[in-house]
Motif scaffolding. Sequence first.
Motif, PDB file in Angstrom:
ATOM      1  N   VAL A 340       0.853  -1.185   0.000  1.00 21.86           N
ATOM      2  CA  VAL A 340       0.000   0.000   0.000  1.00 21.86           C
ATOM      3  C   VAL A 340       0.887   1.233   0.000  1.00 21.86           C
ATOM      4  N   GLY A 341       0.303   2.343  -0.384  1.00 21.92           N
ATOM      5  CA  GLY A 341       1.023   3.604  -0.403  1.00 21.92           C
ATOM      6  C   GLY A 341       0.654   4.408  -1.632  1.00 21.92           C
ATOM      7  N   PRO A 342       1.034   5.688  -1.650  1.00 19.82           N
ATOM      8  CA  PRO A 342       0.697   6.544  -2.789  1.00 19.82           C
ATOM      9  C   PRO A 342       1.176   5.990  -4.122  1.00 19.82           C
ATOM     10  N   ALA A 343       2.322   5.323  -4.141  1.00 18.03           N
ATOM     11  CA  ALA A 343       2.850   4.809  -5.408  1.00 18.03           C
ATOM     12  C   ALA A 343       1.938   3.740  -6.004  1.00 18.03           C
ATOM     13  N   VAL A 344       1.244   2.974  -5.145  1.00 19.54           N
ATOM     14  CA  VAL A 344       0.328   1.951  -5.640  1.00 19.54           C
ATOM     15  C   VAL A 344      -0.868   2.605  -6.318  1.00 19.54           C
ATOM     16  N   ASN A 345      -1.405   3.644  -5.684  1.00 20.54           N
ATOM     17  CA  ASN A 345      -2.511   4.372  -6.316  1.00 20.54           C
ATOM     18  C   ASN A 345      -2.062   4.979  -7.639  1.00 20.54           C
ATOM     19  N   GLU A 346      -0.836   5.485  -7.643  1.00 27.40           N
ATOM     20  CA  GLU A 346      -0.331   6.170  -8.830  1.00 27.40           C
ATOM     21  C   GLU A 346      -0.184   5.217 -10.016  1.00 27.40           C
ATOM     22  N   VAL A 347       0.319   3.997  -9.771  1.00 29.54           N
ATOM     23  CA  VAL A 347       0.514   3.085 -10.897  1.00 29.54           C
ATOM     24  C   VAL A 347      -0.825   2.664 -11.499  1.00 29.54           C
ATOM     25  N   SER A 348      -1.858   2.539 -10.676  1.00 33.29           N
ATOM     26  CA  SER A 348      -3.170   2.192 -11.236  1.00 33.29           C
ATOM     27  C   SER A 348      -3.723   3.344 -12.068  1.00 33.29           C
ATOM     28  N   ARG A 349      -3.464   4.576 -11.645  1.00 37.35           N
ATOM     29  CA  ARG A 349      -3.908   5.746 -12.424  1.00 37.35           C
ATOM     30  C   ARG A 349      -3.145   5.832 -13.746  1.00 37.35           C
ATOM     31  N   ILE A 350      -1.854   5.498 -13.701  1.00 38.08           N
ATOM     32  CA  ILE A 350      -1.057   5.503 -14.941  1.00 38.08           C
ATOM     33  C   ILE A 350      -1.618   4.483 -15.921  1.00 38.08           C
ATOM     34  N   ALA A 351      -1.937   3.284 -15.431  1.00 38.88           N
ATOM     35  CA  ALA A 351      -2.502   2.263 -16.312  1.00 38.88           C
ATOM     36  C   ALA A 351      -3.829   2.710 -16.899  1.00 38.88           C
ATOM     37  N   SER A 352      -4.653   3.385 -16.094  1.00 39.56           N
ATOM     38  CA  SER A 352      -5.960   3.823 -16.591  1.00 39.56           C
ATOM     39  C   SER A 352      -5.836   4.903 -17.657  1.00 39.56           C
ATOM     40  N   MET A 353      -4.707   5.633 -17.681  1.00 40.53           N
ATOM     41  CA  MET A 353      -4.497   6.666 -18.704  1.00 40.53           C
ATOM     42  C   MET A 353      -4.240   6.050 -20.078  1.00 40.53           C
ATOM     43  N   CYS A 354      -3.850   4.765 -20.117  1.00 38.78           N
ATOM     44  CA  CYS A 354      -3.567   4.127 -21.410  1.00 38.78           C
ATOM     45  C   CYS A 354      -4.756   4.234 -22.352  1.00 38.78           C
ATOM     46  N   ASN A 355      -5.934   4.021 -21.830  1.00 37.85           N
ATOM     47  CA  ASN A 355      -7.130   4.090 -22.664  1.00 37.85           C
ATOM     48  C   ASN A 355      -7.352   5.500 -23.190  1.00 37.85           C
ATOM     49  N   SER A 356      -7.118   6.498 -22.346  1.00 40.41           N
ATOM     50  CA  SER A 356      -7.381   7.887 -22.732  1.00 40.41           C
ATOM     51  C   SER A 356      -6.471   8.351 -23.853  1.00 40.41           C
ATOM     52  N   ILE A 357      -5.221   7.917 -23.849  1.00 41.44           N
ATOM     53  CA  ILE A 357      -4.286   8.400 -24.871  1.00 41.44           C
ATOM     54  C   ILE A 357      -3.877   7.295 -25.852  1.00 41.44           C
ATOM     55  N   ASP A 358      -4.628   6.188 -25.814  1.00 40.71           N
ATOM     56  CA  ASP A 358      -4.484   5.106 -26.791  1.00 40.71           C
ATOM     57  C   ASP A 358      -3.052   4.571 -26.854  1.00 40.71           C
ATOM     58  N   ARG A 359      -2.557   4.152 -25.699  1.00 45.56           N
ATOM     59  CA  ARG A 359      -1.252   3.500 -25.601  1.00 45.56           C
ATOM     60  C   ARG A 359      -1.395   2.227 -24.774  1.00 45.56           C
ATOM     61  N   GLU A 360      -0.704   1.170 -25.183  1.00 46.80           N
ATOM     62  CA  GLU A 360      -0.811  -0.082 -24.426  1.00 46.80           C
ATOM     63  C   GLU A 360       0.117  -0.115 -23.232  1.00 46.80           C
TER      64      GLU A 360
END
Length: 419
Positions: A340-360
């Motif tokens: 747990v920690g801020p970095a865990v939240n951050e990596v999930s947000r980074i993954a969710s951005m893939c859809n928004s900017i069309d990158r795998e």
Amino acid sequence: MELATRLDLMNWLVAQGLTGLPETDLIRGFCERCRAGGLDVSRALAFIDTLHPIYEGRGFRWTDTATNERETFEYISSAEGAAAKNWRRSAFHHMLQNGDDELTLDLADGAARQFPQISDLAEKGHRHCVAFVHRFGEAGTLGQMDCFYSYWLTRRAEGFREGQLAALRDLVPLLGLAIKSAQQVDIARTLGRVYLGRDASEQVLRGRISRGVTERIKAVLWFSDLRGSTRISESIGPDEIIPFLNDYAEASIEAIHEVGGDVLKLIGDGVLAIFTGDDMTVARRAALTAEHRFRLNMNALNARRSADGRPVTSAYVGLHIGEVFYGNIGSEDRLDFTVVGPAVNEVSRIASMCNSIDRELLASSEFRSGLDATGRRYLVSTGRYALRGIGRAQDLYTLDPDIAANETVAGSYERYLAS
């Protein structure tokens, strides 16, 4: 077998069961000591059901002559197919159906031919057989682990003498108890690896189960998510949803484990994993290697599923690095060994951005900056973004498009990952 010899063998079984001697060594040591004590065992087989995601149980063999047979073997479910047919033709199935605990067979007798797996051993010089089924009580049953099965053969034409049978009746239950104990340890390790992850399981089994006991570690974090899984799940039958998720989960987990990563959570169709080590540059490269192997696994998987007319998809992967708390989190009745920690939240947000900017694949600037100069060249900026719930905007990076478009660059990237 003399009483003193029998007691010595009982003591040996108890001592080795307590120390955790492997099952193959237990069987071998037991048979050798039986023979030294005058009990003419020529072959033994023992098996026990277990709890495992693939296998129904595990068996162990010993013979008095050199053989190419494996000392240990796993068997699949006996509920259907050829395995079910073989099981129904076995002496043990016959014993369970008739409520028998013991069965003696003369291999030269026509009655033994109803059990092909045993009667065929006559060609190897074995003459008589005694089979046992030792049933566990309700409190001693774990899943399908409800019996200890064994058979014992001799080359003696007259078979086991009554005193030898009496010795086996006394001794085999102790052997079964020792093997059951070893299998319970193996089950605990298997369940730990399957449900907690490899490293988390080892931590728990070493005793780190106190609530709130965590350690602060630096780790490369992986979060992956399937593209369009909700839409696909709504378009296929209920019985296809789990196989669909399992196929793609296996593709990612296999890739992560191959390079030493640890999968901590399966969250629907999402996967949370970590890569650790003394050298975070190496851990970063391991994460990139896992991502590359994940794509190769998915390519092969999609080809198979397409050929079967089944739906296919791809996946988003986010990579980040940071300090996290690793350990037991939850209540007294339900703990989770995770990060747990801020970095865990951050990596999930980074993954969710893939859809928004069309990158795998998207990686944080912290991930990229810790790579060596060669590795940094393969990750190119996609721009600066504000992530939901994260208090700062940051640059995100993806793989250079030339890797997919240019065979020379692709080969160079693969050599980099392998170096």
